[in-house]
Design an enzyme around this catalytic site. Structure first.
Site, PDB file in Angstrom:
ATOM      1  N   LYS A   1       2.132  -3.396   7.365  1.00 45.97           N
ATOM      2  CA  LYS A   1       2.275  -3.569   5.911  1.00 45.97           C
ATOM      3  C   LYS A   1       3.711  -3.253   5.480  1.00 45.97           C
ATOM      4  O   LYS A   1       4.255  -3.910   4.592  1.00 45.97           O
ATOM      5  CB  LYS A   1       1.286  -2.670   5.152  1.00 45.97           C
ATOM      6  CG  LYS A   1      -0.175  -3.083   5.287  1.00 45.97           C
ATOM      7  CD  LYS A   1      -0.496  -4.449   4.692  1.00 45.97           C
ATOM      8  CE  LYS A   1      -0.420  -4.484   3.187  1.00 45.97           C
ATOM      9  NZ  LYS A   1      -0.921  -5.787   2.638  1.00 45.97           N
TER      10      LYS A   1
ATOM     11  N   THR B   1       0.822  -1.214   0.000  1.00 45.13           N
ATOM     12  CA  THR B   1       0.000   0.000   0.000  1.00 45.13           C
ATOM     13  C   THR B   1       0.856   1.264   0.000  1.00 45.13           C
ATOM     14  O   THR B   1       1.997   1.243   0.482  1.00 45.13           O
ATOM     15  CB  THR B   1      -0.913   0.000   1.253  1.00 45.13           C
ATOM     16  OG1 THR B   1      -1.407   1.319   1.488  1.00 45.13           O
ATOM     17  CG2 THR B   1      -0.160  -0.428   2.507  1.00 45.13           C
ATOM     18  N   ASP B   2       0.295   2.356  -0.496  1.00 43.94           N
ATOM     19  CA  ASP B   2       1.022   3.638  -0.453  1.00 43.94           C
ATOM     20  C   ASP B   2       1.174   4.148   0.978  1.00 43.94           C
ATOM     21  O   ASP B   2       1.962   5.066   1.235  1.00 43.94           O
ATOM     22  CB  ASP B   2       0.344   4.698  -1.338  1.00 43.94           C
ATOM     23  CG  ASP B   2      -1.045   5.115  -0.862  1.00 43.94           C
ATOM     24  OD1 ASP B   2      -1.611   4.473   0.050  1.00 43.94           O
ATOM     25  OD2 ASP B   2      -1.575   6.097  -1.423  1.00 43.94           O
ATOM     26  N   GLU B   3       0.418   3.558   1.919  1.00 45.37           N
ATOM     27  CA  GLU B   3       0.511   4.024   3.308  1.00 45.37           C
ATOM     28  C   GLU B   3       1.874   3.742   3.916  1.00 45.37           C
ATOM     29  O   GLU B   3       2.232   4.327   4.933  1.00 45.37           O
ATOM     30  CB  GLU B   3      -0.603   3.395   4.156  1.00 45.37           C
ATOM     31  CG  GLU B   3      -1.949   3.790   3.629  1.00 45.37           C
ATOM     32  CD  GLU B   3      -3.102   3.524   4.567  1.00 45.37           C
ATOM     33  OE1 GLU B   3      -2.895   3.501   5.785  1.00 45.37           O
ATOM     34  OE2 GLU B   3      -4.209   3.350   4.055  1.00 45.37           O
TER      35      GLU B   3
ATOM     36  N   TYR C   1      -1.528  -0.528  11.306  1.00 47.02           N
ATOM     37  CA  TYR C   1      -1.794  -1.144   9.999  1.00 47.02           C
ATOM     38  C   TYR C   1      -0.640  -0.871   9.031  1.00 47.02           C
ATOM     39  O   TYR C   1      -0.056  -1.802   8.470  1.00 47.02           O
ATOM     40  CB  TYR C   1      -3.111  -0.611   9.400  1.00 47.02           C
ATOM     41  CG  TYR C   1      -3.236  -0.909   7.918  1.00 47.02           C
ATOM     42  CD1 TYR C   1      -3.443  -2.211   7.469  1.00 47.02           C
ATOM     43  CD2 TYR C   1      -3.119   0.108   6.968  1.00 47.02           C
ATOM     44  CE1 TYR C   1      -3.523  -2.495   6.106  1.00 47.02           C
ATOM     45  CE2 TYR C   1      -3.203  -0.168   5.608  1.00 47.02           C
ATOM     46  CZ  TYR C   1      -3.405  -1.461   5.182  1.00 47.02           C
ATOM     47  OH  TYR C   1      -3.478  -1.741   3.837  1.00 47.02           O
TER      48      TYR C   1
HETATM   49  P1  NAD Z   1     -10.382  -6.736   2.967  1.00 49.94           P
HETATM   50  O1  NAD Z   1     -10.299  -6.412   4.414  1.00 49.94           O
HETATM   51  O2  NAD Z   1     -11.621  -6.394   2.224  1.00 49.94           O
HETATM   52  O3  NAD Z   1     -10.146  -8.312   2.748  1.00 49.94           O
HETATM   53  C1  NAD Z   1      -9.154  -9.015   3.426  1.00 49.94           C
HETATM   54  C2  NAD Z   1      -9.395 -10.494   3.170  1.00 49.94           C
HETATM   55  O4  NAD Z   1      -8.330 -11.216   3.802  1.00 49.94           O
HETATM   56  C3  NAD Z   1     -10.717 -11.004   3.756  1.00 49.94           C
HETATM   57  O5  NAD Z   1     -11.370 -11.835   2.825  1.00 49.94           O
HETATM   58  C4  NAD Z   1     -10.277 -11.796   4.982  1.00 49.94           C
HETATM   59  O6  NAD Z   1     -11.153 -12.862   5.307  1.00 49.94           O
HETATM   60  C5  NAD Z   1      -8.910 -12.292   4.545  1.00 49.94           C
HETATM   61  N1  NAD Z   1      -8.022 -12.582   5.686  1.00 49.94           N
HETATM   62  C6  NAD Z   1      -7.758 -11.785   6.752  1.00 49.94           C
HETATM   63  N2  NAD Z   1      -6.920 -12.396   7.606  1.00 49.94           N
HETATM   64  C7  NAD Z   1      -6.636 -13.614   7.058  1.00 49.94           C
HETATM   65  C8  NAD Z   1      -5.819 -14.693   7.450  1.00 49.94           C
HETATM   66  N3  NAD Z   1      -5.128 -14.666   8.603  1.00 49.94           N
HETATM   67  N4  NAD Z   1      -5.751 -15.769   6.653  1.00 49.94           N
HETATM   68  C9  NAD Z   1      -6.457 -15.831   5.492  1.00 49.94           C
HETATM   69  N5  NAD Z   1      -7.257 -14.838   5.074  1.00 49.94           N
HETATM   70  C10 NAD Z   1      -7.348 -13.735   5.843  1.00 49.94           C
HETATM   71  O7  NAD Z   1      -9.094  -6.056   2.317  1.00 49.94           O
HETATM   72  P2  NAD Z   1      -8.919  -5.319   0.918  1.00 49.94           P
HETATM   73  O8  NAD Z   1      -9.351  -3.907   1.068  1.00 49.94           O
HETATM   74  O9  NAD Z   1      -9.490  -6.160  -0.161  1.00 49.94           O
HETATM   75  O10 NAD Z   1      -7.319  -5.309   0.802  1.00 49.94           O
HETATM   76  C11 NAD Z   1      -6.627  -6.394   0.225  1.00 49.94           C
HETATM   77  C12 NAD Z   1      -5.141  -6.117   0.242  1.00 49.94           C
HETATM   78  O11 NAD Z   1      -4.874  -4.904  -0.456  1.00 49.94           O
HETATM   79  C13 NAD Z   1      -4.561  -5.934   1.640  1.00 49.94           C
HETATM   80  O12 NAD Z   1      -3.295  -6.561   1.675  1.00 49.94           O
HETATM   81  C14 NAD Z   1      -4.424  -4.431   1.786  1.00 49.94           C
HETATM   82  O13 NAD Z   1      -3.374  -4.096   2.668  1.00 49.94           O
HETATM   83  C15 NAD Z   1      -4.100  -4.047   0.352  1.00 49.94           C
HETATM   84  N6  NAD Z   1      -4.478  -2.665  -0.028  1.00 49.94           N
HETATM   85  C16 NAD Z   1      -5.755  -2.236   0.205  1.00 49.94           C
HETATM   86  C17 NAD Z   1      -6.112  -0.950  -0.190  1.00 49.94           C
HETATM   87  C18 NAD Z   1      -7.527  -0.438   0.024  1.00 49.94           C
HETATM   88  O14 NAD Z   1      -7.797   0.742  -0.263  1.00 49.94           O
HETATM   89  N7  NAD Z   1      -8.463  -1.262   0.489  1.00 49.94           N
HETATM   90  C19 NAD Z   1      -5.177  -0.120  -0.817  1.00 49.94           C
HETATM   91  C20 NAD Z   1      -3.878  -0.610  -1.036  1.00 49.94           C
HETATM   92  C21 NAD Z   1      -3.545  -1.891  -0.642  1.00 49.94           C
HETATM   93  P1  TYD Z   2      -9.980   4.874   5.147  1.00 46.54           P
HETATM   94  O1  TYD Z   2     -10.998   4.562   4.106  1.00 46.54           O
HETATM   95  O2  TYD Z   2     -10.082   4.225   6.483  1.00 46.54           O
HETATM   96  O3  TYD Z   2      -8.570   4.607   4.471  1.00 46.54           O
HETATM   97  P2  TYD Z   2      -7.064   4.984   4.979  1.00 46.54           P
HETATM   98  O4  TYD Z   2      -7.115   5.474   6.363  1.00 46.54           O
HETATM   99  O5  TYD Z   2      -6.402   3.670   4.869  1.00 46.54           O
HETATM  100  O6  TYD Z   2      -6.575   6.004   4.015  1.00 46.54           O
HETATM  101  O7  TYD Z   2      -9.971   6.445   5.383  1.00 46.54           O
HETATM  102  C1  TYD Z   2      -9.761   7.339   4.291  1.00 46.54           C
HETATM  103  C2  TYD Z   2      -9.709   8.737   4.858  1.00 46.54           C
HETATM  104  O8  TYD Z   2     -11.013   9.059   5.371  1.00 46.54           O
HETATM  105  C3  TYD Z   2      -8.758   8.882   6.020  1.00 46.54           C
HETATM  106  O9  TYD Z   2      -8.148  10.171   5.960  1.00 46.54           O
HETATM  107  C4  TYD Z   2      -9.665   8.803   7.252  1.00 46.54           C
HETATM  108  C5  TYD Z   2     -10.951   9.405   6.751  1.00 46.54           C
HETATM  109  N1  TYD Z   2     -12.188   8.866   7.410  1.00 46.54           N
HETATM  110  C6  TYD Z   2     -13.105   9.754   7.993  1.00 46.54           C
HETATM  111  O10 TYD Z   2     -12.913  10.985   7.986  1.00 46.54           O
HETATM  112  N2  TYD Z   2     -14.219   9.233   8.578  1.00 46.54           N
HETATM  113  C7  TYD Z   2     -14.466   7.897   8.619  1.00 46.54           C
HETATM  114  O11 TYD Z   2     -15.494   7.476   9.206  1.00 46.54           O
HETATM  115  C8  TYD Z   2     -13.534   7.005   8.001  1.00 46.54           C
HETATM  116  C9  TYD Z   2     -13.755   5.528   7.988  1.00 46.54           C
HETATM  117  C10 TYD Z   2     -12.409   7.551   7.385  1.00 46.54           C
END
Ligand code: NAD
Ligand code: TYD
Length: 342
Positions: free
Chosen positions: A153, A124-126, A149
């Site tokens: 990562k 992730t970019d985080e 988190y």
């Molecule tokens: P999500 O929370 O929707 O899904 C996570 C999945 O992983 C779920 O299906 C969960 O059951 C499974 N999981 C969790 N713990 C597990 C374990 N111990 N063993 C097996 N399965 C397990 O997440 P997402 O938003 O789809 O993100 C997927 C990936 O992308 C993550 O690695 C996250 O860090 C990365 N990512 C997400 C974002 C975003 O904006 N959501 C952005 C950049 C990177």
């Molecule tokens: P989020 O979707 O949790 O992603 P990330 O923190 O991984 O970037 O949050 C996106 C942005 O929105 C972040 O700056 C936190 C803000 N946020 C709120 O202001 N209110 C909320 O209820 C949530 C969930 C996020």
């Protein structure tokens, strides 16, 4: 190819599984623990496909992971499984460290022992932390994570790199910006705001709402991962961004405008501890090396996401029942409402 996907029942992983089944000839094995974030309903369209197999299991389970890799002999592992939410990582860091760091280690070990030819780690970019404008992270930027988190990562990202450097495991790392789209669990900003707006509930904006995120449509992310998987070079890192930076308050206002709801639903609440002010990244390297481009513009993507949440109110109601209510109370119940001029 046989591709072992971890976390394929989650938001992005399920999009990636659906994409592979629809547009490739690959076999897909999905290993997922089905935490609160995993939802097999998101995979209903591929469930009966003979090229798809679901295995319920924990990526931290050494014996299970090693046996599965030995049995399936995957050509590639695409590793999505994670505890993916910053707010939950602040409330309960332990499962975050366990799954994101130790789980990644277990997978890397199995891949090394069984000689898997490609390991794509979804990062992730985080991991770059908060960047002052106009900086945009390139892949060489230092890692400077803020939350449990993002620190977990960053730990798994570095471990994946170490397996390339030390053991020559063919690792590719992708670092994407904030995703949005259908099937996202309504704990993250966009789906939470859509669900609350459709329900006429307050929209909780942390702090002053001027934090900036770069928004990437989930299908664009999945196609970026596929491009890195097929064309990326061993040991390399690729940023994947949506090229659309917006302050949170603008995003929330767009949600209200698109759902036809009043701005009076906006509620400023106590800020998130350690809140990163701004993420920004350059995807120039992935574009140059693979030809990938983000295709979706934000307004169209947001409108189609809202349409999806409207059309899938039963999906939303199911995931928002039970555990979600307890989480919502834990995360938002103790926050003071703060007044800011709109
Ligand atoms: P999500 O929370 O929707 O899904 C996570 C999945 O992983 C779920 O299906 C969960 O059951 C499974 N999981 C969790 N713990 C597990 C374990 N111990 N063993 C097996 N399965 C397990 O997440 P997402 O938003 O789809 O993100 C997927 C990936 O992308 C993550 O690695 C996250 O860090 C990365 N990512 C997400 C974002 C975003 O904006 N959501 C952005 C950049 C990177
Ligand atoms: P989020 O979707 O949790 O992603 P990330 O923190 O991984 O970037 O949050 C996106 C942005 O929105 C972040 O700056 C936190 C803000 N946020 C709120 O202001 N209110 C909320 O209820 C949530 C969930 C996020």
């Amino acid at each position: 190819m046989t591709i072992l996907v971890t976390g394929g029942a989650g938001f992005i992983g399920s999009g990636f599984v659906r994409l592979l089944i629809a547009e490739s000839a690959d076999r897909v094995v999905n290993l997922d623990k089905l935490t609160y974030a995993g939802n097999l309903e998101s995979l209903a369209s591929v469930d009966a496909n003979p090229r798809y197999r679901f295995v319920r299991g924990d990526i931290c389970d050494h014996a299970l992971v090693d046996a599965l890799v030995a049995e399936e002999r995957p050509d590639a592992i695409v590793h999505f499984a994670a505890e993916s939410h910053v707010d939950r990582s602040i409330l309960s860091p332990e499962p975050v460290v366990e799954t994101n760091v130790r789980g990644t280690f277990v997978l890397l070990e199995a891949a090394r022992r069984r000689g898997v030819a490609r390991f794509l780690h979804v990062s992730t970019d985080e991991v770059y932390g908060s960047l002052a404008a106009p900086l945009e992270a390139t892949e060489e930027f230092p890692l400077n994570p803020s939350s449990p988190y993002s620190a977990s990562k960053a730990g798994s990202d570095l471990l994946a790199r170490a397996y390339f450097t030390t053991y020559r495991l063919p690792v590719v790392i992708t670092r994407a910006s904030n995703n949005y789209g259908p099937y996202q669990f309504p704990e993250k900003l966009i789906p939470l705001m859509i669900a609350n707006a459709l329900d006429n509930q307050p929209l909780p904006v942390y702090g002053d709402g001027q934090q900036v995120r770069d928004w990437l449509y989930v299908e664009d992310h999945c196609r970026g991962i596929l491009a890195a998987l097929r064309k990326g070079r061993d040991g390399e890192i690729y940023n994947i961004g949506g090229n659309r930076s917006l302050p949170n308050l603008n995003v929330v206002r767009k949600v209200l405008a698109a759902t036809g709801k009043p701005e009076s639903l906006i509620q400023f609440v106590t800020d998130r501890p350690g809140h990163d002010r701004r993420y920004a990244l350059s995807s120039e390297k992935l574009m140059r090396e693979t030809g990938w481009r983000p295709a979706m513009d934000f307004e169209t993507g947001l409108a189609s996401t809202i349409d999806w949440y409207r059309a899938n109110s039963a999906w939303v109601a199911r995931v928002r029942s039970g555990e979600y209510r307890a989480y919502y109370e834990r995360n938002y119940g103790g926050r003071a409402v703060v007044s800011y001029e709109l």
